[in-house]
Write an enzyme that holds these catalytic residues in place. Structure first.
Site, PDB file in Angstrom:
ATOM      1  N   ARG A  88       0.827  -1.208   0.000  1.00 39.00           N
ATOM      2  CA  ARG A  88       0.000   0.000   0.000  1.00 39.00           C
ATOM      3  C   ARG A  88       0.859   1.255   0.000  1.00 39.00           C
ATOM      4  O   ARG A  88       1.887   1.318   0.672  1.00 39.00           O
ATOM      5  CB  ARG A  88      -0.885   0.051   1.254  1.00 39.00           C
ATOM      6  N   GLU A 128      -2.965   8.087  -5.462  1.00 34.99           N
ATOM      7  CA  GLU A 128      -3.095   7.444  -6.789  1.00 34.99           C
ATOM      8  C   GLU A 128      -4.248   8.067  -7.551  1.00 34.99           C
ATOM      9  O   GLU A 128      -5.287   8.336  -6.944  1.00 34.99           O
ATOM     10  CB  GLU A 128      -3.316   5.933  -6.625  1.00 34.99           C
ATOM     11  N   HIS A 153       0.175   0.482  -9.884  1.00 33.84           N
ATOM     12  CA  HIS A 153      -0.692  -0.382  -9.069  1.00 33.84           C
ATOM     13  C   HIS A 153      -1.160  -1.589  -9.889  1.00 33.84           C
ATOM     14  O   HIS A 153      -2.363  -1.796 -10.088  1.00 33.84           O
ATOM     15  CB  HIS A 153      -1.883   0.404  -8.531  1.00 33.84           C
ATOM     16  N   LEU A 154      -0.178  -2.374 -10.340  1.00 37.49           N
ATOM     17  CA  LEU A 154      -0.480  -3.522 -11.210  1.00 37.49           C
ATOM     18  C   LEU A 154      -0.442  -4.857 -10.483  1.00 37.49           C
ATOM     19  O   LEU A 154      -0.618  -5.901 -11.113  1.00 37.49           O
ATOM     20  CB  LEU A 154       0.538  -3.560 -12.371  1.00 37.49           C
ATOM     21  N   GLY A 155      -0.224  -4.827  -9.160  1.00 35.80           N
ATOM     22  CA  GLY A 155      -0.056  -6.079  -8.420  1.00 35.80           C
ATOM     23  C   GLY A 155      -1.128  -7.116  -8.706  1.00 35.80           C
ATOM     24  O   GLY A 155      -0.834  -8.310  -8.840  1.00 35.80           O
ATOM     25  N   ALA A 156      -2.369  -6.681  -8.791  1.00 35.52           N
ATOM     26  CA  ALA A 156      -3.467  -7.641  -8.946  1.00 35.52           C
ATOM     27  C   ALA A 156      -3.874  -7.794 -10.406  1.00 35.52           C
ATOM     28  O   ALA A 156      -4.837  -8.504 -10.705  1.00 35.52           O
ATOM     29  CB  ALA A 156      -4.675  -7.169  -8.140  1.00 35.52           C
TER      30      ALA A 156
HETATM   31  N1  NAI Z   1      -0.396  -4.099  -5.270  1.00 34.49           N
HETATM   32  C1  NAI Z   1      -1.546  -4.708  -5.356  1.00 34.49           C
HETATM   33  O1  NAI Z   1      -2.207  -4.627  -6.373  1.00 34.49           O
HETATM   34  C2  NAI Z   1      -2.037  -5.526  -4.234  1.00 34.49           C
HETATM   35  C3  NAI Z   1      -1.789  -5.163  -2.933  1.00 34.49           C
HETATM   36  N2  NAI Z   1      -2.260  -5.901  -1.906  1.00 34.49           N
HETATM   37  C4  NAI Z   1      -1.929  -5.481  -0.539  1.00 34.49           C
HETATM   38  O2  NAI Z   1      -0.959  -6.368  -0.015  1.00 34.49           O
HETATM   39  C5  NAI Z   1      -1.025  -6.346   1.398  1.00 34.49           C
HETATM   40  C6  NAI Z   1      -0.938  -7.743   1.971  1.00 34.49           C
HETATM   41  O3  NAI Z   1      -2.015  -8.525   1.529  1.00 34.49           O
HETATM   42  P1  NAI Z   1      -2.252 -10.028   2.074  1.00 34.49           P
HETATM   43  O4  NAI Z   1      -0.974 -10.736   2.149  1.00 34.49           O
HETATM   44  O5  NAI Z   1      -3.342 -10.590   1.245  1.00 34.49           O
HETATM   45  O6  NAI Z   1      -2.788  -9.713   3.527  1.00 34.49           O
HETATM   46  P2  NAI Z   1      -2.762 -10.649   4.815  1.00 34.49           P
HETATM   47  O7  NAI Z   1      -3.765 -10.115   5.729  1.00 34.49           O
HETATM   48  O8  NAI Z   1      -2.801 -12.084   4.420  1.00 34.49           O
HETATM   49  O9  NAI Z   1      -1.312 -10.365   5.430  1.00 34.49           O
HETATM   50  C7  NAI Z   1      -0.954  -9.181   6.074  1.00 34.49           C
HETATM   51  C8  NAI Z   1       0.064  -9.544   7.147  1.00 34.49           C
HETATM   52  O10 NAI Z   1       0.561  -8.325   7.721  1.00 34.49           O
HETATM   53  C9  NAI Z   1       0.755  -8.561   9.094  1.00 34.49           C
HETATM   54  N3  NAI Z   1       0.819  -7.263   9.778  1.00 34.49           N
HETATM   55  C10 NAI Z   1      -0.207  -6.447  10.126  1.00 34.49           C
HETATM   56  N4  NAI Z   1       0.281  -5.347  10.725  1.00 34.49           N
HETATM   57  C11 NAI Z   1       1.632  -5.473  10.744  1.00 34.49           C
HETATM   58  C12 NAI Z   1       2.690  -4.659  11.223  1.00 34.49           C
HETATM   59  N5  NAI Z   1       2.426  -3.492  11.801  1.00 34.49           N
HETATM   60  N6  NAI Z   1       3.946  -5.098  11.061  1.00 34.49           N
HETATM   61  C13 NAI Z   1       4.202  -6.292  10.455  1.00 34.49           C
HETATM   62  N7  NAI Z   1       3.255  -7.107  10.007  1.00 34.49           N
HETATM   63  C14 NAI Z   1       1.967  -6.698  10.134  1.00 34.49           C
HETATM   64  C15 NAI Z   1      -0.396  -9.428   9.499  1.00 34.49           C
HETATM   65  O11 NAI Z   1      -0.100 -10.153  10.664  1.00 34.49           O
HETATM   66  C16 NAI Z   1      -0.517 -10.359   8.303  1.00 34.49           C
HETATM   67  O12 NAI Z   1       0.220 -11.551   8.494  1.00 34.49           O
HETATM   68  C17 NAI Z   1      -2.319  -5.605   1.736  1.00 34.49           C
HETATM   69  O13 NAI Z   1      -1.998  -4.277   2.063  1.00 34.49           O
HETATM   70  C18 NAI Z   1      -3.067  -5.593   0.435  1.00 34.49           C
HETATM   71  O14 NAI Z   1      -3.947  -4.516   0.339  1.00 34.49           O
HETATM   72  C19 NAI Z   1      -2.991  -7.032  -2.113  1.00 34.49           C
HETATM   73  C20 NAI Z   1      -3.270  -7.451  -3.380  1.00 34.49           C
HETATM   74  C21 NAI Z   1      -2.836  -6.713  -4.554  1.00 34.49           C
HETATM   75  O1  HPV Z   2      -6.406  -6.112  -3.840  1.00 33.26           O
HETATM   76  C1  HPV Z   2      -5.738  -5.146  -3.495  1.00 33.26           C
HETATM   77  O2  HPV Z   2      -5.514  -4.823  -2.319  1.00 33.26           O
HETATM   78  C2  HPV Z   2      -5.136  -4.308  -4.534  1.00 33.26           C
HETATM   79  O3  HPV Z   2      -4.393  -3.425  -4.212  1.00 33.26           O
HETATM   80  C3  HPV Z   2      -5.535  -4.500  -5.942  1.00 33.26           C
HETATM   81  O4  HPV Z   2      -6.043  -3.281  -6.400  1.00 33.26           O
HETATM   82  P1  HPV Z   2      -6.868  -3.194  -7.767  1.00 33.26           P
HETATM   83  O5  HPV Z   2      -8.064  -4.072  -7.629  1.00 33.26           O
HETATM   84  O6  HPV Z   2      -5.966  -3.696  -8.853  1.00 33.26           O
HETATM   85  O7  HPV Z   2      -7.225  -1.760  -7.938  1.00 33.26           O
END
Ligand code: NAI
Ligand code: HPV
Length: 526
Positions: free
Chosen positions: A230, A259, A278-281
């Protein structure tokens, strides 16, 4: 037909699912003002990270029942405001895990081998091999901040590439980290020792600017940071400054404080930074996954069914939900029943979980009982999302007790409510086919299925009462579907439970109360 607004680009497969049950309008270029203006027409809103669902949008969405986030992060939704209004917020917690993890690995490799700049150079008709000598990740240390779903997959792939793994996640056990092949360390140790630092945490007050000048100062000059989690977890100004000054070697950034990314010093840096919008997903597979996952949940909620990944319904894990469904129905029915028996303001609700129920997760049952308790007063305004808040705001004290040793039914639920007008209790259980039975009223044993309209009396156990009530109801043309009496001792007090075909008018209830031997009478509509 309900109406769904899709305000971000969503895979067609999701639209097709929604179209089975709703009118779907896809409008992906709405301004904030336009969204606020039209949202009142819609029962559901489906979004990705592009739409900001602010309190203003939620207040304007007077028909909204559900907000579906086709992805993970719901930081663009005011979940608190939605919860207050009883709007379910759902996401797809796993649909894009692999996509985001693979993008992270791609970013790490792109950064290590300067692929984006090398590509641009060749496309610009150059053949420059000197400027793009990279580094290997093999035997380097990767520091994973956040060992959740994405962090775990990144760690697993990185391990296969021969990387050493450190991790920081205060909510993960050492055993779990070891299973993944990571050594769990303090954040400072990770900052000091890692060659690559990758972030996989949500953005919270605690993680905002987790990586700023002070954290960067602890890192190796050869360190490279990757953020596919994020925007805002990294202080972008501090990062640009550190890269310019050579304090660290590089950064690969997919997500930004604001963004779309506006004017930014990050844009002016060279091969040491890789930026993606923001292409992760953004893979075909992930977009289909999240669209199906969220569209199905919107469809279910519009059909009156529960959602499997609601972020604002506490404790409702999908697997548990399936198992608990009949008990939730029981809790809601008993809550509704006891709430009406008590009448008026309820001060406290004792929830006794017995038998099998005592060993289950109780939170959903408590929420269901509160929903039932408040439903007479609040009607459809109360649901699984806001029942706890509504109860808290009304000052209802909730006390839970458990007794696994009660064996009369597999599991039974005892609710006792105290209010300004009195105190009543009900017990209920499920029969083998999940049919609900009310098994006691005010501790008098009965065995009755709940009925839409019911009449309860508390009376002296003496001859003539049942006949008197029967003929009185007959005189007023009220049809009795079933009747049962429960007593503890002969000729003591007793309760009578009548299922009736129509609601009982107040004046007839007053007549019943006048019958000799009747201590009290209540009507209930379930
Ligand atoms: N770039 C993109 O397009 C995408 C970004 N994301 C983002 O990726 C991130 C992670 O997603 P997931 O792995 O699915 O979530 P998740 O909930 O499975 O994992 C998050 C982890 O962070 C840990 N955590 C929470 N607060 C913390 C802190 N202060 N210090 C260290 N660890 C901490 C939690 O214990 C958990 O294990 C989210 O912010 C999500 O929005 C997710 C999908 C696509
Ligand atoms: O799933 C998330 O947390 C993402 O960041 C993916 O974002 P998007 O659906 O590609 O706009």
């Amino acid at each position: 037909m309900p109406k769904v607004l899709v305000s971000d680009p969503i895979d067609q497969v999701g639209i097709d699912i929604l179209s089975q049950v709703a009118q779907v309008d896809v409008k992906t270029d709405l301004t904030r003002e336009q969204l606020v203006e039209i949202i009142s027409e819609y029962d559901a809103l489906m979004i990705r990270s592009g739409t900001r669902v602010t309190q203003e949008v939620i207040e304007a969405g007077t028909q909204l029942k559900i907000i579906g986030r086709a992805g993970v992060g719901v930081d663009n939704v005011d979940v608190t405001a939605a919860t207050r209004k009883g709007i379910v917020v759902v996401n797809s917690p796993e649909g894009n895990t692999i996509a985001a993890a693979e993008h992270t690995i791609a970013m790490m490799m792109a950064l290590s081998r300067y692929i984006p700049d090398a590509n641009q150079s060749v496309k610009g008709n150059k053949w420059d091999r000197k400027s793009f000598t990279g580094v290997e990740v093999y035997k380097k240390t990767l520091g994973v901040v956040g060992l959740g779903k994405i962090g775990t997959h990144v760690a697993t792939v990185a391990k296969a590439m021969g990387m050493k793994l450190l991790a920081f996640d205060p909510f993960i056990s050492h055993e779990r980290a070891e299973q993944i092949g990571c050594r769990l360390v303090e954040l400072d140790v990770l900052f000091q020792q890692a060659d690559y630092i990758t972030l996989h945490i949500p953005k919270t007050a605690e993680t905002t600017h987790l990586i700023g000048a002070a954290a960067i100062a602890k890192m190796k000059p050869t360190a490279r940071i990757i953020n596919c989690a994020r925007g805002g977890i990294i202080d972008e100004a501090a990062l640009a400054e550190a890269l310019k000054a050579g304090k660290i070697a590089g950064a690969a950034i997919d997500v930004f404080e604001s963004e779309p990314l506006g004017e930014s010093d990050l844009r002016s840096l060279g091969r040491e930074i890789v930026l993606t919008p923001h292409l992760g997903a953004s893979t075909e597979e992930a977009q289909a996954n999240v669209a199906i996952d969220v569209a199905e949940q919107i469809r279910d909620v519009l059909l009156g069914l529960p959602a499997r990944s609601a972020v604002n319904i506490p404790g409702l894990r999908p697997d548990l939900l399936e198992q608990l469904k009949p008990y939730l129905q029981l809790a809601e029915t008993l809550g509704n029943l006891v709430g009406q028996l008590v009448g008026g303001r309820v001060e406290s609700l004792n929830i006794g979980l017995r038998g099998e129920l005592a060993t289950n997760q109780s939170q959903p049952i408590v929420v269901a009982a509160l929903k039932g308790l408040l439903s007479h007063a609040l009607q459809e305004r109360v649901n699984y999302v806001n029942a706890s808040i509504e109860a808290k705001e009304r000052g209802i004290r909730v006390i839970e007790t458990r007794d696994a040793s009660v064996k009369d039914y597999t599991g039974s639920l005892h609710l006792s409510a105290k209010g300004a007008l009195g105190e009543h209790s009900v017990t209920g259980a499920l029969l083998g086919d999940n049919e609900i039975r009310v098994t006691s009223i005010d501790d008098f044993p009965v065995n009755v299925p709940p009925n839409r309209h019911m009449l309860f009396t508390l009376h002296r156990d003496m001859p003539g009462i049942i006949g008197n009530i029967g003929s009185l109801l007959g005189r007023f043309n009220v049809n009795i579907a079933s009747m049962q009496v429960g007593r503890k001792i002969v000729r003591g007090d007793a309760v009578m439970v009548l299922s009736i075909d129509d609601p009982l008018p107040e004046d007839i209830l007053d007549e019943i109360k006048k019958v000799s031997g009747i201590r009290d009478a209540y009507t209930v509509t379930l």
